[in-house]
Each structure stands twice: as C-alpha cells, then as structure tokens.
Motif scaffolding. Structure first.
Motif, PDB file in Angstrom:
ATOM      1  N   ARG A  80     -16.073  -3.382 -14.421  1.00 46.16           N
ATOM      2  CA  ARG A  80     -17.380  -3.726 -13.845  1.00 46.16           C
ATOM      3  C   ARG A  80     -17.621  -2.943 -12.558  1.00 46.16           C
ATOM      4  NH1 ARG A  80     -14.351  -7.872 -15.139  1.00 46.16           N
ATOM      5  NH2 ARG A  80     -13.725  -8.158 -12.967  1.00 46.16           N
ATOM      6  N   GLY A  81     -17.047  -1.743 -12.494  1.00 45.98           N
ATOM      7  CA  GLY A  81     -17.132  -0.932 -11.278  1.00 45.98           C
ATOM      8  C   GLY A  81     -15.866  -1.051 -10.465  1.00 45.98           C
ATOM      9  N   LYS A  82     -15.923  -0.537  -9.238  1.00 44.91           N
ATOM     10  CA  LYS A  82     -14.736  -0.447  -8.382  1.00 44.91           C
ATOM     11  C   LYS A  82     -13.895  -1.713  -8.328  1.00 44.91           C
ATOM     12  CE  LYS A  82     -16.194   2.993  -5.011  1.00 44.91           C
ATOM     13  NZ  LYS A  82     -16.207   3.328  -3.582  1.00 44.91           N
ATOM     14  N   GLY A  83     -12.581  -1.525  -8.366  1.00 41.72           N
ATOM     15  CA  GLY A  83     -11.691  -2.675  -8.239  1.00 41.72           C
ATOM     16  C   GLY A  83     -10.440  -2.481  -9.066  1.00 41.72           C
ATOM     17  N   ILE A 137       0.837  -1.206   0.000  1.00 41.03           N
ATOM     18  CA  ILE A 137       0.000   0.000   0.000  1.00 41.03           C
ATOM     19  C   ILE A 137       0.872   1.256   0.000  1.00 41.03           C
ATOM     20  CG2 ILE A 137      -1.671   1.332   1.359  1.00 41.03           C
ATOM     21  CD1 ILE A 137      -2.827  -1.422   2.285  1.00 41.03           C
ATOM     22  N   ARG A 138       1.947   1.248   0.795  1.00 42.12           N
ATOM     23  CA  ARG A 138       2.847   2.419   0.804  1.00 42.12           C
ATOM     24  C   ARG A 138       3.519   2.613  -0.552  1.00 42.12           C
ATOM     25  NH1 ARG A 138       5.551   1.577   6.887  1.00 42.12           N
ATOM     26  NH2 ARG A 138       3.528   1.412   7.947  1.00 42.12           N
ATOM     27  N   SER A 139       3.790   1.508  -1.251  1.00 43.46           N
ATOM     28  CA  SER A 139       4.355   1.629  -2.605  1.00 43.46           C
ATOM     29  C   SER A 139       3.353   2.282  -3.552  1.00 43.46           C
ATOM     30  CB  SER A 139       4.737   0.249  -3.151  1.00 43.46           C
ATOM     31  OG  SER A 139       5.838  -0.270  -2.441  1.00 43.46           O
ATOM     32  N   VAL A 140       2.102   1.850  -3.454  1.00 37.60           N
ATOM     33  CA  VAL A 140       1.060   2.404  -4.331  1.00 37.60           C
ATOM     34  C   VAL A 140       0.853   3.899  -4.059  1.00 37.60           C
ATOM     35  CG1 VAL A 140      -1.445   2.367  -4.716  1.00 37.60           C
ATOM     36  CG2 VAL A 140      -0.126   0.242  -4.824  1.00 37.60           C
ATOM     37  N   GLU A 192      -7.681  -2.206  -1.796  1.00 34.73           N
ATOM     38  CA  GLU A 192      -8.959  -1.586  -2.145  1.00 34.73           C
ATOM     39  C   GLU A 192      -9.717  -1.146  -0.886  1.00 34.73           C
ATOM     40  OE1 GLU A 192     -10.824  -4.485  -4.755  1.00 34.73           O
ATOM     41  OE2 GLU A 192      -9.047  -4.496  -6.056  1.00 34.73           O
ATOM     42  N   LYS A 193      -9.683  -1.995   0.140  1.00 38.49           N
ATOM     43  CA  LYS A 193     -10.353  -1.666   1.398  1.00 38.49           C
ATOM     44  C   LYS A 193      -9.678  -0.463   2.073  1.00 38.49           C
ATOM     45  CE  LYS A 193     -12.200  -4.053   5.492  1.00 38.49           C
ATOM     46  NZ  LYS A 193     -12.299  -5.371   6.173  1.00 38.49           N
ATOM     47  N   PHE A 194      -8.337  -0.430   1.996  1.00 40.06           N
ATOM     48  CA  PHE A 194      -7.597   0.699   2.567  1.00 40.06           C
ATOM     49  C   PHE A 194      -8.038   2.014   1.932  1.00 40.06           C
ATOM     50  CE2 PHE A 194      -4.182   3.784   2.473  1.00 40.06           C
ATOM     51  CZ  PHE A 194      -3.825   3.854   3.810  1.00 40.06           C
TER      52      PHE A 194
END
Lengths: 148, 148, 148
Positions: free
Chosen positions: C13-16, A92-95, C64-66
């Motif tokens: 197809r939406g979020k993801g 996540i930190r990379s993204v 994605e949740k983050f």
C-alpha cells in the motif's frame, strides 16, 4: 551433492567487530564439500555480519566510528528505546549491513580474497552470546565426480 | 543436483558501477542447472556488488554521487589512509552494500526482474582487476526429473 | 538433495515494511527439504528485503523514519526523477538494504531467531504488486539419509 548445517556461539564484549573466519572455516572443513558455497547466518537483529579488511585494525576502527555517526544513539525522535539508547540503533545498523554472508568453496576451501575476513558486528553495548549458523552445500569429496 | 564454481576477472577504470550481468549469465548457461540459484561473490573489500536499475544511467549517477556524500573522502578523523584517501571510504562503502548476491534460476535462466542488472561497484580511484566467483547450484537438466 | 523454486506476489500500500515470514515458511513447508537453506529474492530495484525485529512495531517506525532522513526525497541534485521524487531514493534505499536474504533450514524449519521476521521494504509511494521468489535447496526428507 551434500549439505551440512551446524551452529556455534560467539561471546561478545559489547560493541565492536569480532572475527569468526576460523569458526566458519572449521564448519567447511567438517563437511565433505569440495566445491559449492557456505552461508553464514546470525539469529539476531541487533548484531550483523560483514566481510571486512582483516589486516590493519585501523580499518575496523574507522568503520565502527562511522556507524556511530551514521546512526547516532542520541537521536531524539527514536521511539523504540525499551532496551536502552542502543535499541533502535542496533536494528538499523543491522539492516544497513547483513544477516547472512555467502562465500564460495573450491578445492574444499572458502574462496575469500587475501584481505577478506568474516566478522560479527556487535551493535549492543552489553556483552551478548550470539548464535551463528553455518550451512555448507555442494559437491562432496566422494560423490563429486558423479555430479560433474 | 549439480554445482559449478567458476571465476572471471573484470578490469575497472576506477570509481563507478560496471554491469556484469552477461558474465554471470554465461556462468549459468555453462552449468546444466535448470532450477536453483547462482551466487555472485567479489574477492575484495574495496569494491562490492549491487543489483540496480539497468536502463537509465542517471539512476546510477545519483547512486554514485550519494555514496560520495554519505562516506566522504575528506573525513578528517579517518585513521586508515595508508593506501590513500579512498582507503577507509572503500571498505565502508563495501560494508554498506554487498560482497555477494544470490539470484534464483528457473527454466535455466536467472530470474532477474525486467530492470535488474548486476553491477560491480568499484570504490577505488585507480583501475583494478577484480575477481568475481560465480557458484551455480540446483537441479541439473539431465537429472532434474529424479529430484522433483 | 532437492531444490524447489516458487514465487508469490505481495501487494503493498506504498512505503513501509510488510512481513512475509509466513509466505516464505509456506514455501519451505511445501518442499521436502529437511536441512539446507532458503533464499528469498525480490525481482525489483525499488523495494528490498530486510530481517527485522518482529515484535514491537516502533522498531520499524524508527527504521522507516531513519531511511527517510538518510536518503531524503527533497535532494536537489537528483537527476533520476522521471517516475517522481521517490525514484532515485527507492533505488538507493534498495542498494543500502538487500535484494536477497538467505536463511538456514534445520528440522524442516527456517532457523530464524526468536525476534527475526522477514520483511519486504517498499520504497515507492504508490501501491505496487511485488514478485518474491523463494528457492529451497537441501537434503530432502526421503533422500537425506543417503546424503549424510
């Protein structure tokens, strides 16, 4: 026009920021490119690249502490923990930062600002060997005139 | 193939987003590049670049307010405050966005989407003069045929 | 030196997160570029690009949740809601990630790390058709010798 792709390895001692400006500058110097751009790229998803204030180390300490709080290791709902509690946080930190940086070249030198340094941002607790690819593209010293 | 590196300065009035799409387009127009890419680069670590919705200013107000909350100035543990309470926040906000943007060129025009604008994101409270480097690389109009 | 700009569309197809590594690799294969770089670009401000762990889908679920928590849809003070509650969140999430990714090419292949995949990150709830531009620049197979 000319293009040169090279690679170097940087050994990290775990989490933190490691300046690689000199190694990238060496890749630019080895090329004959007088004007163009250099792309720096990390071949990993658990470390990343940033351009950051290179003079006062306290700026980087604040940055590193900020990321510890923004993407905390003790997040209870993380699923992806096979490689430890720094697993999802590293990705996540990379993204949230970058896998590549592109810097212009003029007069055969990177056009970084006075206070800009290129840093590898290691997100893993354990030491790692990180592969960095440097791609220089532009007008070469001996053929540039024809391209302008 | 051809490469052209140029630079312009934008004067900011402090924190906020400033559209620079026209200045970058002018750099592309001055080059003879018909297809390729343009890289925009800021030579600073306390402002950054973003591609953002360019039609409704409320989108940018939400963005700016979001960053004020994500990286708040009143963070008690910041060490790096020599240049004021916007010092570490500026560097961290730059790291969370970008120092460079790369946009493709086709038919001698940037291939931005309909709603995409290029903005300089100023993170400092005080007005600043910001240096932006524009690097255009690609097939030139008069030599493109030979390269295809 | 050679340059090839192409485009493809991906239907979400939406979020993801949607892997597009193969489509980008196809653009590189179509070019004659042996060494250089490829730039991937999305022509939108409500989806973005990331390089992400491509093996275990749980890493992407955490990511994605983050982002749902970092930029929540139920933010009361968002002004820019004309297109729904995912309007400002989409733009902000794009700004926090990337509109372009640059990947080096050597031996006529992208130099991605073992676990790196290229993903389009859709931030809208509704399905969308997304335009992705692929720009390959570098030494061509049949003219490379002259450039080195």
């Amino acid at each position: 026009m000319s293009c040169l792709v090279s690679e170097f390895v940087i050994s990290t001692r775990g989490k933190g920021t490691y300046e690689i400006t000199e190694q990238v500058a060496a890749g630019v110097a080895r090329s004959r490119v007088e004007s163009g751009s250099v792309t720096v790229f990390v071949r990993h998803t658990s470390c990343s690249l940033i351009l950051m204030e290179n003079a006062d180390p306290s700026a980087r300490r604040d940055l590193e502490k900020f990321f510890e709080q923004l993407v905390p290791e003790n997040t209870s709902w993380f699923e992806h923990t096979a490689e430890g509690r720094d697993d999802s946080t590293s990705h996540i930190r990379s993204v949230l930062t970058r896998s590549s940086e592109v810097i212009p070249i003029a007069n055969h030198e990177m056009q970084l600002g006075t206070w800009q340094g290129i840093f590898l941002f290691e997100h893993r607790r354990a030491p790692h060997r990180r592969q960095v690819v440097v791609t220089v593209i532009g007008n070469a010293l001996d053929s540039g005139a024809a391209n302008r």
